[in-house]
Design a protein around this motif. Sequence first.
Motif, PDB file in Angstrom:
ATOM      1  N   VAL A   1      -4.104   4.370  10.746  1.00 43.18           N
ATOM      2  CA  VAL A   1      -4.578   4.001   9.414  1.00 43.18           C
ATOM      3  C   VAL A   1      -3.321   3.860   8.565  1.00 43.18           C
ATOM      4  CG1 VAL A   1      -5.945   4.669   7.403  1.00 43.18           C
ATOM      5  CG2 VAL A   1      -6.790   5.182   9.715  1.00 43.18           C
ATOM      6  N   ILE A   2      -3.077   2.633   8.118  1.00 40.37           N
ATOM      7  CA  ILE A   2      -1.807   2.286   7.480  1.00 40.37           C
ATOM      8  C   ILE A   2      -2.033   1.997   5.996  1.00 40.37           C
ATOM      9  CG2 ILE A   2       0.094   0.616   7.501  1.00 40.37           C
ATOM     10  CD1 ILE A   2      -0.473   0.230  10.516  1.00 40.37           C
ATOM     11  N   PRO A   3      -1.368   2.754   5.108  1.00 39.75           N
ATOM     12  CA  PRO A   3      -1.508   2.493   3.675  1.00 39.75           C
ATOM     13  C   PRO A   3      -0.812   1.176   3.305  1.00 39.75           C
ATOM     14  CG  PRO A   3       0.193   4.134   4.023  1.00 39.75           C
ATOM     15  CD  PRO A   3      -0.418   3.837   5.383  1.00 39.75           C
ATOM     16  N   PRO A   4      -1.187   0.591   2.174  1.00 40.62           N
ATOM     17  CA  PRO A   4      -0.601  -0.695   1.757  1.00 40.62           C
ATOM     18  C   PRO A   4       0.925  -0.692   1.721  1.00 40.62           C
ATOM     19  CG  PRO A   4      -2.434  -0.133   0.336  1.00 40.62           C
ATOM     20  CD  PRO A   4      -2.202   1.061   1.221  1.00 40.62           C
ATOM     21  N   SER A   5       1.532   0.423   1.310  1.00 36.53           N
ATOM     22  CA  SER A   5       2.996   0.474   1.213  1.00 36.53           C
ATOM     23  C   SER A   5       3.674   0.314   2.571  1.00 36.53           C
ATOM     24  CB  SER A   5       3.439   1.797   0.581  1.00 36.53           C
ATOM     25  OG  SER A   5       3.082   2.887   1.427  1.00 36.53           O
ATOM     26  N   GLN A   6       2.955   0.578   3.652  1.00 35.09           N
ATOM     27  CA  GLN A   6       3.507   0.446   4.990  1.00 35.09           C
ATOM     28  C   GLN A   6       2.924  -0.762   5.728  1.00 35.09           C
ATOM     29  OE1 GLN A   6       6.054   2.603   6.164  1.00 35.09           O
ATOM     30  NE2 GLN A   6       5.966   2.877   3.958  1.00 35.09           N
ATOM     31  N   GLY A   7       2.060  -1.514   5.012  1.00 36.13           N
ATOM     32  CA  GLY A   7       1.429  -2.708   5.574  1.00 36.13           C
ATOM     33  C   GLY A   7       1.967  -3.950   4.889  1.00 36.13           C
TER      34      GLY A   7
ATOM     35  N   LEU B   1      -5.005  -0.658   6.207  1.00 41.66           N
ATOM     36  CA  LEU B   1      -5.285  -1.328   7.480  1.00 41.66           C
ATOM     37  C   LEU B   1      -5.603  -0.296   8.557  1.00 41.66           C
ATOM     38  CD1 LEU B   1      -2.178  -3.698   7.402  1.00 41.66           C
ATOM     39  CD2 LEU B   1      -4.469  -4.148   6.484  1.00 41.66           C
ATOM     40  N   VAL B   2      -6.463  -0.681   9.481  1.00 46.44           N
ATOM     41  CA  VAL B   2      -6.784   0.162  10.635  1.00 46.44           C
ATOM     42  C   VAL B   2      -6.431  -0.633  11.893  1.00 46.44           C
ATOM     43  CG1 VAL B   2      -8.592   1.383  11.892  1.00 46.44           C
ATOM     44  CG2 VAL B   2      -8.683   1.273   9.382  1.00 46.44           C
ATOM     45  N   PHE B   3      -5.623  -0.033  12.753  1.00 47.15           N
ATOM     46  CA  PHE B   3      -5.251  -0.670  14.007  1.00 47.15           C
ATOM     47  C   PHE B   3      -5.635   0.229  15.173  1.00 47.15           C
ATOM     48  CE2 PHE B   3      -2.367  -3.153  11.377  1.00 47.15           C
ATOM     49  CZ  PHE B   3      -2.316  -4.376  12.025  1.00 47.15           C
ATOM     50  N   VAL B   4      -6.015  -0.399  16.263  1.00 48.89           N
ATOM     51  CA  VAL B   4      -6.120   0.269  17.552  1.00 48.89           C
ATOM     52  C   VAL B   4      -5.089  -0.410  18.440  1.00 48.89           C
ATOM     53  CG1 VAL B   4      -7.575   0.798  19.526  1.00 48.89           C
ATOM     54  CG2 VAL B   4      -8.560   0.828  17.221  1.00 48.89           C
ATOM     55  N   VAL B   5      -4.125   0.381  18.909  1.00 49.65           N
ATOM     56  CA  VAL B   5      -2.979  -0.145  19.662  1.00 49.65           C
ATOM     57  C   VAL B   5      -2.972   0.441  21.064  1.00 49.65           C
ATOM     58  CG1 VAL B   5      -0.456  -0.300  19.719  1.00 49.65           C
ATOM     59  CG2 VAL B   5      -1.642  -0.227  17.522  1.00 49.65           C
ATOM     60  N   LYS B   6      -2.849  -0.417  22.066  1.00 47.40           N
ATOM     61  CA  LYS B   6      -2.668   0.038  23.440  1.00 47.40           C
ATOM     62  C   LYS B   6      -1.267  -0.357  23.866  1.00 47.40           C
ATOM     63  CE  LYS B   6      -4.291   0.077  28.118  1.00 47.40           C
ATOM     64  NZ  LYS B   6      -5.296  -0.284  29.089  1.00 47.40           N
ATOM     65  N   LEU B   7      -0.473   0.637  24.244  1.00 48.22           N
ATOM     66  CA  LEU B   7       0.899   0.401  24.679  1.00 48.22           C
ATOM     67  C   LEU B   7       0.891  -0.027  26.147  1.00 48.22           C
ATOM     68  CD1 LEU B   7       3.918   0.431  24.066  1.00 48.22           C
ATOM     69  CD2 LEU B   7       3.924   2.840  24.725  1.00 48.22           C
TER      70      LEU B   7
ATOM     71  N   VAL C   1       1.514  -5.725  -1.787  1.00 48.58           N
ATOM     72  CA  VAL C   1       0.770  -6.492  -2.796  1.00 48.58           C
ATOM     73  C   VAL C   1       0.547  -7.947  -2.385  1.00 48.58           C
ATOM     74  CG1 VAL C   1       1.524  -5.033  -4.714  1.00 48.58           C
ATOM     75  CG2 VAL C   1       2.866  -7.055  -4.103  1.00 48.58           C
ATOM     76  N   ARG C   2       1.009  -8.325  -1.190  1.00 51.57           N
ATOM     77  CA  ARG C   2       0.832  -9.709  -0.725  1.00 51.57           C
ATOM     78  C   ARG C   2      -0.522  -9.904  -0.058  1.00 51.57           C
ATOM     79  NH1 ARG C   2       4.760 -10.552   3.633  1.00 51.57           N
ATOM     80  NH2 ARG C   2       4.408  -8.354   3.920  1.00 51.57           N
ATOM     81  N   ARG C   3      -1.092 -11.083  -0.220  1.00 47.83           N
ATOM     82  CA  ARG C   3      -2.259 -11.498   0.566  1.00 47.83           C
ATOM     83  C   ARG C   3      -1.706 -12.143   1.828  1.00 47.83           C
ATOM     84  NH1 ARG C   3      -7.440 -12.834   0.811  1.00 47.83           N
ATOM     85  NH2 ARG C   3      -7.951 -12.217  -1.300  1.00 47.83           N
ATOM     86  N   VAL C   4      -2.208 -11.726   2.985  1.00 44.62           N
ATOM     87  CA  VAL C   4      -1.793 -12.305   4.255  1.00 44.62           C
ATOM     88  C   VAL C   4      -3.059 -12.670   5.018  1.00 44.62           C
ATOM     89  CG1 VAL C   4      -0.570 -11.911   6.420  1.00 44.62           C
ATOM     90  CG2 VAL C   4       0.329 -10.947   4.308  1.00 44.62           C
ATOM     91  N   GLY C   5      -3.336 -13.968   5.104  1.00 42.48           N
ATOM     92  CA  GLY C   5      -4.560 -14.414   5.775  1.00 42.48           C
ATOM     93  C   GLY C   5      -5.792 -13.800   5.137  1.00 42.48           C
ATOM     94  N   GLN C   6      -6.593 -13.106   5.930  1.00 43.00           N
ATOM     95  CA  GLN C   6      -7.811 -12.460   5.444  1.00 43.00           C
ATOM     96  C   GLN C   6      -7.545 -11.133   4.747  1.00 43.00           C
ATOM     97  OE1 GLN C   6      -9.746 -12.729   9.538  1.00 43.00           O
ATOM     98  NE2 GLN C   6     -11.501 -12.668   8.176  1.00 43.00           N
ATOM     99  N   VAL C   7      -6.308 -10.661   4.775  1.00 45.72           N
ATOM    100  CA  VAL C   7      -5.987  -9.345   4.230  1.00 45.72           C
ATOM    101  C   VAL C   7      -5.660  -9.451   2.743  1.00 45.72           C
ATOM    102  CG1 VAL C   7      -4.478  -7.334   4.427  1.00 45.72           C
ATOM    103  CG2 VAL C   7      -5.104  -8.630   6.485  1.00 45.72           C
ATOM    104  N   PRO C   8      -6.519  -8.860   1.875  1.00 47.01           N
ATOM    105  CA  PRO C   8      -6.255  -8.895   0.437  1.00 47.01           C
ATOM    106  C   PRO C   8      -5.041  -8.028   0.061  1.00 47.01           C
ATOM    107  CG  PRO C   8      -8.547  -8.276   0.892  1.00 47.01           C
ATOM    108  CD  PRO C   8      -7.787  -8.236   2.192  1.00 47.01           C
TER     109      PRO C   8
END
Length: 153
Positions: free
Chosen positions: A122-128, A143-149, A131-138
């Motif tokens: 779970v990534i706060p805006p400051s680490q994502g 942000l929530v990610f599920v990452v498989k290494l 303040v920029r809009r990127v595609g569908q991301v306001p």
Amino acid sequence: MHRFLMLALLSLLASGCTPPPPPPAPPTAITFAPDLQVNLSAMQVTTTGVYYRDLVVGEGPLVRYRRRVGVHLAGFLPDGTQFQQVALPSPPMEFELGLGDVIRGLEAGMIGMRPGGQRQLVIPPSQGYGVRRVGQVPPNSTLVFVVKLVSIQ
């Protein structure tokens, strides 16, 4: 008269400005979609505010900065909207940690993973994306990610 001119000037200046985006809500104040299965109280948090929990613990060497990694991942907004996916049968997304090729929160949240491991972030805006809009991301989105290494080189 002086007061009238000041008010007129302020009104002209304000009419050309767009309001800033609302400030980001801390992750603890966000209601996450149930399908995401986010439980902040069961997660660890980095010094930069990235929450993480291992869903599957892998085996082998630990991820650290300046290592090239291959990952499959999915990215979601708190309401459950998926905005990114790299999954089989596609090849893993590859990048070197610490070069800024991906958002800072993704890099920080992967430190300590092992190949075959899967982690929820779970990534706060400051680490994502901030303040920029990127595609569908306001702007100011958590942000929530599920990452498989998949690999470490």
